[in-house]
Design an enzyme around this catalytic site. Structure first.
Site, mmCIF file in Angstrom:
data_model
loop_
_atom_site.group_PDB
_atom_site.id
_atom_site.type_symbol
_atom_site.label_atom_id
_atom_site.label_comp_id
_atom_site.label_asym_id
_atom_site.label_seq_id
_atom_site.Cartn_x
_atom_site.Cartn_y
_atom_site.Cartn_z
ATOM 1 N N ARG A 112 0.597 -0.889 -0.025
ATOM 2 C CA ARG A 112 0.253 -0.026 -0.237
ATOM 3 C C ARG A 112 0.805 0.777 -0.058
ATOM 4 N NH1 ARG A 112 -3.945 -0.890 4.790
ATOM 5 N NH2 ARG A 112 -2.534 -2.845 6.047
ATOM 6 N N GLY B 185 9.934 -3.018 12.289
ATOM 7 C CA GLY B 185 10.463 -2.272 11.392
ATOM 8 C C GLY B 185 9.332 -1.752 11.105
ATOM 9 N N ARG C 53 27.724 25.762 1.149
ATOM 10 C CA ARG C 53 27.825 24.357 1.229
ATOM 11 C C ARG C 53 29.128 23.750 1.368
ATOM 12 N NH1 ARG C 53 28.826 25.369 -5.329
ATOM 13 N NH2 ARG C 53 28.887 22.518 -5.764
ATOM 14 N N ARG D 281 40.836 46.077 -16.858
ATOM 15 C CA ARG D 281 39.450 45.807 -17.548
ATOM 16 C C ARG D 281 40.032 46.928 -19.110
ATOM 17 N NH1 ARG D 281 37.531 50.219 -12.439
ATOM 18 N NH2 ARG D 281 38.793 51.298 -13.398
#
Length: 482
Positions: A20, A107, A338, A445
């Site tokens: 189920r 379980g 992270r 730049r």
């Protein structure tokens, strides 16, 4: 006789299919509050100090065994699902020693508290019972096996729902399926027959065998029947998760944590939290996360396997995965730290900043829209908005080392591997492809050129569209061409 004078072995029956659930995952591996249902049973057995823990597997055995792989666990395969009696015999066959009490767990019943099991075992030992059944009381126990007690209060019979008469159906005490047996059980269980409509071996039949020996079979009644709830489908699973999360959150509330909306907060039981911590709505705390005193975790933040030191502030909608945040630092909103991110004391990580394998020393500030990957940054360095550490060449990741007191102008790119010395400046908009010495200024730049009148000539070619969509600009253009 005390509980501790008897060795304890635990059998966890986890062989069922759980159709189920409608899932390729075995039923017992579905998670409740961050831990699989069967792993909760294993945890309880370990906390009881069990001598031997046997997990009886069947459906999806390879997946269950792989998920639970621990040195102290033994697995026994129930080759055919022929009832709880057969599962019990499969389990006891794997016991190296059969001279202790045997506790049978399942379980798919993850809510059973270790403290309840300790009380059950103590009752079993102190009364020198041969078998003890964990029972509960409900106003309507429909669907459960009923406990029929004798005149002395011991358990006389367990009657399954389908076999009850009218008087027995009115009994509110039910069988949870959790049992403690004495050391006779492995031999007695071999006498269980399967002369029933299903042709199965029922563990409850061992009760009659004990009775024939004149042994005492007693019941220990649960105070909170929710502890033996199981899950047969996703609805039941969600109910278990809600109950478990409520218990975990309640524990933190009682220990000095402020959780204004506990119904919306998900904290796994492996998380540790100090005092005077505030956990706002929608927060998820997972894994081995450790939170020190005085921390605030803002709404809808997700923190996994991370360490937050004292007085850290995590602002809303931040995500931390394997990060360490130093005392007094603040992160977010909408930041992501992270794995391998280590922030020193007082570091400021602002909105839409991402770090990965990054070590930021005390006082570093990265306020907006930056990616800091595979980098060390010295104390009090300022990282301007839009800064990127370009750490990946398409195959390999490269390391960048930025010194202390560096000023990195907005929209700069440091092309790894790079070394930037202490107190250096990087001019805004630079693409730095060479190392920068201590105290130097890097400007990388193109030279700015001015082309007078270019705007007027450009927009004049689209005069009609400008007039329709950009009225201010149209007016300016008319004035310039006056």
């Amino acid at each position: 006789m005390t509980q501790h004078s008897r060795p304890l072995d635990v059998l966890i029956l986890a062989a069922g299919q759980g159709t189920r659930m409608k899932s390729a995952l075995p039923k017992v591996l579905h998670p409740v509050a961050g831990r699989s249902m069967v792993a909760w049973a294993v945890k309880a057995a370990q906390e009881l100090g069990a001598r031997q823990i046997v997990v009886v597997t069947g459906h999806g055995a390879e997946k269950v065994e792989a998920a639970l792989q621990q040195p102290e666990l033994v697995f026994a395969r129930q080759q055919q699902q022929r009832g709880t009696g057969d599962a019990f015999l499969s389990g006891v066959a794997a016991l190296k020693e059969q001279d202790g009490d045997i506790l049978v767990l399942y379980g798919d019943t993850p809510l059973l508290r270790t403290e309840t099991l300790r009380q059950l075992l103590a009752d079993h030992a102190s009364r020198e019972s041969a078998m003890t059944v964990l029972t509960g009381q409900l106003p309507d126990a429909t669907g459960y096996g009923r406990i029929v007690r004798g005149q002395n209060g011991d358990v006389e019979r367990i009657v399954e729902q389908k076999d009850t008469n009218e008087q027995e159906r009115a009994i509110g005490e039910f069988n949870s399926g959790v049992y403690v047996f004495d050391s006779q059980a492995p031999q007695l269980a071999k006498q269980i027959g399967n002369d029933n409509a299903a042709g199965e071996y029922y563990l409850t039949d061992i009760l009659n065998i004990y009775h024939r020996l004149g042994a005492a079979v007693r019941a220990f009644k649960l105070e909170d029947t929710r502890e033996v709830l199981g899950a047969n489908d996703r609805v039941g699973l969600a109910q278990l998760d809600t109950i478990m999360r409520g218990w975990i959150n309640e524990g933190h509330l009682k220990n000095g944590v402020t959780i204004p909306s506990p119904e919306s907060v998900h904290i796994e039981d492996s998380v540790t939290i100090g005092r005077d911590v505030t956990i706002e709505a929608g927060v998820i705390l997972r894994g081995q996360t450790q939170i020190a005193d005085g921390v605030t975790v803002g709404a809808y933040s997700v923190i996994c396997d991370s360490v937050l030191e004292e007085s850290v502030v995590i602002k809303p909608h931040s995500v931390l995965e394997g990060a360490q945040v130093g005392a007094g630092a603040d992160v977010g909103p909408f930041a992501r730290l992270r794995a391998g991110s280590v922030l020193g004391a007082g570091v400021h990580i602002g909105n839409f900043v991402e770090t990965k394998n990054a070590k930021l020393d005390a006082g570093v500030k990265a306020g907006h829209l930056a990616y800091l990957g595979d980098v060390t940054i010295g104390t009090e360095t300022n990282v301007g908005a839009g800064t990127i550490i370009a750490n990946f060449d398409g195959i390999n990741k490269h390391q960048t080392n930025v010194g202390a007191g560096v000023f990195i102008g907005s929209n700069s790119t440091l092309i790894a591997p790079r070394v930037v010395g202490n107190a250096a400046f990087i001019a805004a908009g630079s693409a730095v492809h060479e190392d920068v010495p201590e105290g130097a200024m890097a400007v990388a730049r193109g030279k700015q050129r001015l082309i007078e009148g270019w705007s007027k000539r450009y927009w004049s070619g689209m005069r009609e569209k400008v007039a329709q969509k950009l009225p201010w600009l149209s007016g300016w253009l008319e004035k310039e061409q006056g």
